[in-house]
Design an enzyme around this catalytic site. Structure first.
Site, PDB file in Angstrom:
ATOM      1  N   SER A 125       0.804  -1.215   0.000  1.00  0.00           N
ATOM      2  CA  SER A 125       0.000   0.000   0.000  1.00  0.00           C
ATOM      3  C   SER A 125       0.841   1.269   0.000  1.00  0.00           C
ATOM      4  CB  SER A 125      -0.912   0.009   1.234  1.00  0.00           C
ATOM      5  OG  SER A 125      -0.139  -0.010   2.414  1.00  0.00           O
ATOM      6  N   CYS A 126       2.160   1.128  -0.186  1.00  0.00           N
ATOM      7  CA  CYS A 126       3.027   2.298  -0.026  1.00  0.00           C
ATOM      8  C   CYS A 126       2.926   3.262  -1.199  1.00  0.00           C
ATOM      9  CB  CYS A 126       4.485   1.864   0.158  1.00  0.00           C
ATOM     10  SG  CYS A 126       5.203   1.086  -1.293  1.00  0.00           S
ATOM     11  N   GLY A 127       2.334   2.821  -2.312  1.00  0.00           N
ATOM     12  CA  GLY A 127       2.158   3.729  -3.428  1.00  0.00           C
ATOM     13  C   GLY A 127       3.337   3.788  -4.367  1.00  0.00           C
TER      14      GLY A 127
END
Length: 282
Positions: free
Chosen positions: A114-116
């Site tokens: 989910s860190c992008g």
């Protein structure tokens, strides 16, 4: 401290016969990692080796690279409102002079999906932040036969898995196939962090003469952790992801997947594997 396993009563159905019995389950509890007293991250883990897990996580994040950069790691007493120590909160205090990352802003984390970050940005970030670039000094070269023997050695050493069937394992082997260390956890990334954290505190980083074997698939996250610890070879019994292969090729990591019996796929870094005089085209 939390236990590695817990017992629960279950209903068991086998061939139409219904019985009740206790079952052994792997424990899963949250661990909050604090850095110099400030919350940094929370991970779901199997209790045990928590200090090593925290240290390994910080190596993966590029915060530390040597044991001397850690002044202390302690459980936080009074972590709950009533002052009870849950042993689920650890605080890592860095040694004087070690830069502390700005954790008041959105963190540049590479370890979660989910860190992008994705693609080239992720590859560059790991390659440029590692303290221990993957190298060939001295050269590492192993045979397929040696790699084929490693999963059985890993399985023989998995003590908790035998009771629960619910843990991932990660192990470090020497280039001669000797088991150096093994850690188990409900999360495969935590198992690797525990290995790396123990190596950090023992003064063994970089792990430039080690083979990392994981019991599941090889994700970008695991390849990243191997690179950050200077490990030249990551071997998995299951599939790698495309980004893990890209990272391996970018950083010089040898990546082997689908290691099952005498079969395996080499996705990157084949110069470290003694393949013989010729490689056939399929």
């Amino acid at each position: 401290m939390g236990r590695v396993t817990e017992r629960r009563r279950i209903i068991r159905i086998r061939d139409g016969a219904v019985t009740t019995r206790p079952d052994t389950l792997v424990a899963e509890e949250p661990l909050e990692i604090r850095l110099n007293g400030k919350p940094l991250a929370i991970t779901m883990r199997t209790p045990g080796d928590d200090f090593a897990l925290a240290a390994g996580f910080l190596v993966s994040e590029g915060v530390i690279g040597e044991g001397s950069e850690v002044q202390s790691i302690v459980y936080c007493a009074g972590a709950t409102a009533d002052g009870v120590n849950t042993y689920n909160v650890v605080d890592v205090k860095l040694a004087p002079g070690v830069p502390v990352p700005d954790i008041t802003l959105e963190r540049n984390v590479y370890t979660t999906s989910s860190c992008g970050l994705c693609g080239k940005a992720s590859l560059d970030a790991v390659r440029t932040t590692t303290r221990h670039p993957v190298s060939d000094t001295p050269p590492v070269r192993v045979t397929p036969e040696l790699l084929s023997a490693l999963p059985d050695r890993l399985r023989e050493a998995q003590r908790v898995f035998d009771r629960t069937g619910g843990l991932h394992a990660a192990a470090l082997f020497s280039t001669e196939g000797e088991l150096l260390d093994i850690r188990e956890d409900v999360g495969r990334h935590n198992a690797v962090d525990k290995l790396v954290g123990r190596a950090l505190t023992d003064g063994r980083l970089p792990l430039s003469q080690a083979i990392l074997l994981v019991s599941g698939r090889a994700s970008f996250e695991l390849a990243q952790k191997a690179v950050m610890a200077g490990i030249p070879m990551l071997v998995a019994v299951s599939a790698p992801s495309s980004l893990a292969v890209d990272l391996a090729a970018e950083t010089g990591l040898t990546l082997v997947g689908f290691l099952r019996g005498t079969s395996m796929n080499v996705y990157a870094g084949d110069h470290r594997i003694a393949l013989g005089a010729a490689v056939g085209q399929g």
